[in-house]
Design a protein around this motif. Structure first.
Motif, PDB file in Angstrom:
ATOM      1  N   UNK A 292       0.777  -1.240   0.000  1.00  0.00           N
ATOM      2  CA  UNK A 292       0.000   0.000   0.000  1.00  0.00           C
ATOM      3  C   UNK A 292       0.810   1.292   0.000  1.00  0.00           C
ATOM      4  N   UNK A 293       2.105   1.242   0.277  1.00  0.00           N
ATOM      5  CA  UNK A 293       2.857   2.473   0.454  1.00  0.00           C
ATOM      6  C   UNK A 293       4.127   2.463  -0.388  1.00  0.00           C
ATOM      7  N   UNK A 294       4.480   3.611  -0.950  1.00  0.00           N
ATOM      8  CA  UNK A 294       5.761   3.686  -1.658  1.00  0.00           C
ATOM      9  C   UNK A 294       6.947   3.795  -0.694  1.00  0.00           C
ATOM     10  N   UNK A 295       6.670   4.023   0.586  1.00  0.00           N
ATOM     11  CA  UNK A 295       7.728   4.167   1.594  1.00  0.00           C
ATOM     12  C   UNK A 295       7.766   2.954   2.529  1.00  0.00           C
ATOM     13  N   UNK A 296       7.777   1.764   1.979  1.00  0.00           N
ATOM     14  CA  UNK A 296       7.698   0.566   2.820  1.00  0.00           C
ATOM     15  C   UNK A 296       8.942   0.385   3.690  1.00  0.00           C
ATOM     16  N   UNK A 297      10.121   0.734   3.174  1.00  0.00           N
ATOM     17  CA  UNK A 297      11.332   0.572   3.982  1.00  0.00           C
ATOM     18  C   UNK A 297      11.392   1.589   5.110  1.00  0.00           C
ATOM     19  N   UNK A 298      10.854   2.765   4.908  1.00  0.00           N
ATOM     20  CA  UNK A 298      10.812   3.752   5.983  1.00  0.00           C
ATOM     21  C   UNK A 298       9.894   3.285   7.103  1.00  0.00           C
TER      22      UNK A 298
ATOM     23  N   UNK B 249      -3.836   4.942   5.126  1.00  0.00           N
ATOM     24  CA  UNK B 249      -5.219   4.623   4.796  1.00  0.00           C
ATOM     25  C   UNK B 249      -6.032   5.910   4.667  1.00  0.00           C
ATOM     26  N   UNK B 250      -5.599   6.949   5.350  1.00  0.00           N
ATOM     27  CA  UNK B 250      -6.320   8.211   5.319  1.00  0.00           C
ATOM     28  C   UNK B 250      -6.214   8.973   4.014  1.00  0.00           C
ATOM     29  N   UNK B 251      -5.343   8.548   3.113  1.00  0.00           N
ATOM     30  CA  UNK B 251      -5.177   9.259   1.840  1.00  0.00           C
ATOM     31  C   UNK B 251      -6.345   9.017   0.915  1.00  0.00           C
TER      32      UNK B 251
END
Length: 76
Positions: A39-45, A74-76
């Motif tokens: 779900x996120x492009x920042x999975x490693x962060x 999820x709020x996006x």
């Protein structure tokens, strides 16, 4: 022979630390990585923040990061 090695207090304490580490740090880290990689492009962060938070504040840190992740992604 193997049980004799595990009967020492040092081996028992090491086993407890490994099990506690897997339960309190490993499982939440893998969970956030699996969800964030989808779900996120920042999975490693998110995974890095989870490792640090779960290691520093074992139960509340993982819950806090999970709630923050849910609110932000999820709020996006």
């Amino acid at each position: 022979m193997l049980f004799a090695l595990l009967a020492t207090p040092q081996a028992e304490m090491l086993a407890v630390f490994v099990v506690a580490g897997v339960l309190l740090v490993g499982i939440p880290t893998v969970g956030i990585y699996r969800d964030a990689s989808v779900h996120s492009p920042r999975s490693f962060a998110w995974t890095g923040v989870m490792v640090i938070a779960a290691a520093v504040v074992p139960l509340l840190g993982a819950l806090g990061v999970w709630f923050l992740y849910t609110a932000v992604e999820v709020g996006r």
